[in-house]
Design an enzyme around this catalytic site. Structure first.
Site, PDB file in Angstrom:
ATOM      1  N   HIS A 192       0.806  -1.226   0.000  1.00  0.00           N
ATOM      2  CA  HIS A 192       0.000   0.000   0.000  1.00  0.00           C
ATOM      3  C   HIS A 192       0.838   1.276   0.000  1.00  0.00           C
ATOM      4  O   HIS A 192       0.292   2.366   0.023  1.00  0.00           O
ATOM      5  CB  HIS A 192      -0.963   0.019   1.194  1.00  0.00           C
ATOM      6  CG  HIS A 192      -0.282   0.249   2.517  1.00  0.00           C
ATOM      7  ND1 HIS A 192       0.365  -0.757   3.194  1.00  0.00           N
ATOM      8  CD2 HIS A 192      -0.139   1.353   3.269  1.00  0.00           C
ATOM      9  CE1 HIS A 192       0.866  -0.263   4.320  1.00  0.00           C
ATOM     10  NE2 HIS A 192       0.581   1.016   4.395  1.00  0.00           N
TER      11      HIS A 192
HETATM   12  C1  UD1 Z   1      -2.290   5.636   5.788  1.00  0.00           C
HETATM   13  C2  UD1 Z   1      -0.970   6.205   6.301  1.00  0.00           C
HETATM   14  C3  UD1 Z   1       0.132   5.168   6.120  1.00  0.00           C
HETATM   15  C4  UD1 Z   1      -0.253   3.858   6.757  1.00  0.00           C
HETATM   16  C5  UD1 Z   1      -1.598   3.389   6.270  1.00  0.00           C
HETATM   17  C6  UD1 Z   1      -2.010   2.172   7.040  1.00  0.00           C
HETATM   18  C7  UD1 Z   1      -0.759   8.639   6.021  1.00  0.00           C
HETATM   19  C8  UD1 Z   1      -0.088   9.713   5.264  1.00  0.00           C
HETATM   20  N1  UD1 Z   1      -0.577   7.407   5.544  1.00  0.00           N
HETATM   21  O1  UD1 Z   1      -2.128   5.420   4.406  1.00  0.00           O
HETATM   22  O2  UD1 Z   1       1.308   5.641   6.735  1.00  0.00           O
HETATM   23  O3  UD1 Z   1       0.727   2.904   6.455  1.00  0.00           O
HETATM   24  O4  UD1 Z   1      -2.574   4.425   6.468  1.00  0.00           O
HETATM   25  O5  UD1 Z   1      -2.992   1.429   6.422  1.00  0.00           O
HETATM   26  O6  UD1 Z   1      -1.421   8.894   6.992  1.00  0.00           O
HETATM   27  N2  UD1 Z   1      -9.520   4.483   1.728  1.00  0.00           N
HETATM   28  C9  UD1 Z   1     -10.680   3.768   1.691  1.00  0.00           C
HETATM   29  N3  UD1 Z   1     -11.253   3.388   2.864  1.00  0.00           N
HETATM   30  C10 UD1 Z   1     -10.748   3.712   4.076  1.00  0.00           C
HETATM   31  C11 UD1 Z   1      -9.552   4.451   4.108  1.00  0.00           C
HETATM   32  C12 UD1 Z   1      -8.943   4.827   2.928  1.00  0.00           C
HETATM   33  O7  UD1 Z   1     -11.189   3.458   0.616  1.00  0.00           O
HETATM   34  O8  UD1 Z   1     -11.318   3.328   5.114  1.00  0.00           O
HETATM   35  C13 UD1 Z   1      -8.865   4.853   0.450  1.00  0.00           C
HETATM   36  C14 UD1 Z   1      -9.248   6.252  -0.049  1.00  0.00           C
HETATM   37  O9  UD1 Z   1      -9.320   6.196  -1.431  1.00  0.00           O
HETATM   38  C15 UD1 Z   1      -8.046   7.081   0.355  1.00  0.00           C
HETATM   39  C16 UD1 Z   1      -6.892   6.081   0.247  1.00  0.00           C
HETATM   40  O10 UD1 Z   1      -7.443   4.841   0.640  1.00  0.00           O
HETATM   41  O11 UD1 Z   1      -7.857   8.198  -0.451  1.00  0.00           O
HETATM   42  C17 UD1 Z   1      -5.713   6.418   1.134  1.00  0.00           C
HETATM   43  O12 UD1 Z   1      -6.130   6.567   2.499  1.00  0.00           O
HETATM   44  P1  UD1 Z   1      -5.259   7.479   3.509  1.00  0.00           P
HETATM   45  O13 UD1 Z   1      -5.789   7.347   4.881  1.00  0.00           O
HETATM   46  O14 UD1 Z   1      -5.126   8.854   2.984  1.00  0.00           O
HETATM   47  O15 UD1 Z   1      -3.821   6.857   3.407  1.00  0.00           O
HETATM   48  P2  UD1 Z   1      -3.376   5.327   3.453  1.00  0.00           P
HETATM   49  O16 UD1 Z   1      -2.831   4.972   2.119  1.00  0.00           O
HETATM   50  O17 UD1 Z   1      -4.463   4.516   4.038  1.00  0.00           O
HETATM   51  N1  UDP Z   2      -3.676  -5.846   9.015  1.00  0.00           N
HETATM   52  C1  UDP Z   2      -4.897  -6.491   9.096  1.00  0.00           C
HETATM   53  N2  UDP Z   2      -5.524  -6.864   7.937  1.00  0.00           N
HETATM   54  C2  UDP Z   2      -4.966  -6.680   6.704  1.00  0.00           C
HETATM   55  C3  UDP Z   2      -3.707  -6.034   6.641  1.00  0.00           C
HETATM   56  C4  UDP Z   2      -3.092  -5.608   7.805  1.00  0.00           C
HETATM   57  O1  UDP Z   2      -5.402  -6.723  10.185  1.00  0.00           O
HETATM   58  O2  UDP Z   2      -5.591  -7.052   5.693  1.00  0.00           O
HETATM   59  C5  UDP Z   2      -3.062  -5.372  10.275  1.00  0.00           C
HETATM   60  C6  UDP Z   2      -1.662  -5.929  10.571  1.00  0.00           C
HETATM   61  O3  UDP Z   2      -1.612  -6.199  11.945  1.00  0.00           O
HETATM   62  C7  UDP Z   2      -0.750  -4.761  10.243  1.00  0.00           C
HETATM   63  C8  UDP Z   2      -1.626  -3.582  10.623  1.00  0.00           C
HETATM   64  O4  UDP Z   2      -2.932  -3.971  10.223  1.00  0.00           O
HETATM   65  O5  UDP Z   2       0.428  -4.753  10.982  1.00  0.00           O
HETATM   66  C9  UDP Z   2      -1.209  -2.271   9.992  1.00  0.00           C
HETATM   67  O6  UDP Z   2      -1.313  -2.404   8.650  1.00  0.00           O
HETATM   68  P1  UDP Z   2      -0.797  -1.501   7.488  1.00  0.00           P
HETATM   69  O7  UDP Z   2       0.116  -2.344   6.683  1.00  0.00           O
HETATM   70  O8  UDP Z   2      -2.009  -0.957   6.829  1.00  0.00           O
HETATM   71  O9  UDP Z   2      -0.044  -0.231   8.125  1.00  0.00           O
HETATM   72  P2  UDP Z   2       1.474   0.146   8.347  1.00  0.00           P
HETATM   73  O10 UDP Z   2       1.980  -0.707   9.464  1.00  0.00           O
HETATM   74  O11 UDP Z   2       2.241  -0.060   7.072  1.00  0.00           O
HETATM   75  O12 UDP Z   2       1.438   1.586   8.698  1.00  0.00           O
END
Ligand code: UD1
Ligand code: UDP
Length: 362
Positions: free
Chosen positions: A205
């Protein structure tokens, strides 16, 4: 003890890190408020973690949602300012390195409320990562800095943070893992997803891997090559879904695409995996503790302790398949001890520091 501890969480990794801290402070009789920013909002990215991890229902959900960095951070700042001003906490606790973390730390600092940062001091030294920007700024603002590894302590010391504000406490994400370990049913998860005896788990991601169509196509190609050697189950973060699907990942033989999984289902699959391929921060740590080989599709890691004391290895695209084949042939070295203090007791250590601090300052 006067005034509450207000926790700000917003994303999937925040929930996994906050659960043991909230539980330990609750056991210590601390008055707490849990604020969900709503940065993650899909049931599979949010609600399911509250249910499975026993987190209390948030006192407030600010419903901030998605947007560009500027838009999302601005919305977070405005919403959090109202919330913090109204609740007047003694301490604001923030987790990890996401935009919700930065916004909460900035709002608290401007309101004169001290900040505790859980997972302080991690550094990838890659300022192109939004998380690196967030971490560095939050650590400048924090009063209490809770580090998961000795390297993190070293980074903070070098950046001039006073030693008495830094606490090496271990890793609350690993507390959560060890608390739920007995529920991770690898055989059941394998059967539920009709996977063969040997399979791999993939999560991707990071913007660098999934945001632009060329990067996503390159990632899809290398995963297709890997899937010739090992069936891959891929619970896709919503961020990568469109680009990786457009790059043909869904139609790749040996690739099983899924929606994001709940914590217990995900960790069950990881526990039984022959290998994990990821760019996640948390997954690098979880595989280290479970002893599952982890190939991280990144050029840097802010968690080098998972390489020196765990099962993690950083790989470029061209290195993935050879590394995978080597470990499938039994060529992986036995994992060392595991990082110091990743023993399931980080939440208790953090709670002791916070309650002591509240007695002195509350
Ligand atoms: C965010 C964090 C990242 C973390 C990740 C964990 C920042 C800058 N990034 O990235 O460090 O590793 O969370 O998972 O804060 N979206 C959905 N449903 C949701 C949430 C998001 O569809 O419930 C989609 C939307 O299109 C959104 C995109 O995911 O624009 C990105 O979501 P966002 O929270 O901005 O950043 P992440 O990539 O999730
Ligand atoms: N995780 C989960 N379901 C998934 C993917 C991840 O429960 O499908 C959990 C897992 O414990 C992981 C945590 O969510 O360590 C955080 O995930 P993510 O990779 O989104 O965030 P990051 O650690 O890169 O910020």
């Amino acid at each position: 003890m006067n005034g509450c501890v207000l926790h700000v969480v917003g994303t999937r990794p925040n929930f996994v890190k906050a659960a043991p801290v909230v539980a330990a402070l609750g056991a210590a009789g601390c008055d707490q408020v849990l604020v969900h920013t709503g940065q993650h909002y899909d049931a599979r990215m949010s609600d399911i973690f509250f249910r499975q991890l026993g987190l209390p229902r948030p006192d407030t959900d600010l419903g901030v949602g998605s947007g560009s960095h500027a838009r999302q951070t601005a919305d977070l700042l405005v919403a959090l300012e109202g919330e913090l001003a109204a609740r007047a906490p003694a301490l604001v606790t923030v987790y990890g390195d996401v935009n919700s973390t930065l916004a909460a730390a900035l709002v608290a600092a401007k309101l004169g409320v001290p900040v505790a940062h859980v997972e302080a001091g991690l550094r990838s030294f890659d300022m192109a990562m939004p998380e690196e920007v967030n971490r560095r700024l939050v650590d400048q603002l924090a009063e209490l800095l809770f580090a998961t590894s000795p390297e993190a302590v070293g980074h903070l010391a070098r950046e001039g943070v006073a030693a008495e504000r830094i606490h090496l406490v271990g890793n609350p994400m690993i507390d959560t893992l060890l608390t739920h370990l007995e529920q991770f049913d690898a055989a059941g998860a394998r059967a539920a997803h009709r996977l063969p005896e040997r399979y791999g788990v993939v999560t991707l991601h990071r913007p660098a891997n999934v945001d632009d169509p060329q990067s996503a196509a390159a990632a899809a190609r290398v995963l297709a090559d890997a899937a010739r050697h090992l069936d891959l189950v891929v619970p896709l973060h919503p961020r990568g879904r469109a680009a990786l699907s457009a790059a043909g990942l869904a139609d790749t033989p040996g690739v099983h695409l899924l929606d994001p999984l709940g914590y217990v289902e995900f960790m069950s699959l990881v526990r039984g995996a022959a290998a994990v391929i990821t760019d996640s921060g948390g997954v690098q740590e979880e595989t280290t503790v479970l002893g599952v080989p982890c190939l991280t599709l990144r050029t840097t890691t802010e968690r080098p302790v998972t390489v020196t004391h765990g099962t993690n290895r950083l790989v470029r695209h061209g290195e993935l398949v050879p590394a995978l084949r080597k470990l499938l042939d039994g060529g992986g070295a036995a994992p060392p001890e595991g990082p110091p203090l990743w023993d399931g007791r980080a939440g208790g250590r953090i709670a002791r520091v916070i309650t002591g601090w509240l007695e002195r300052h509350g």
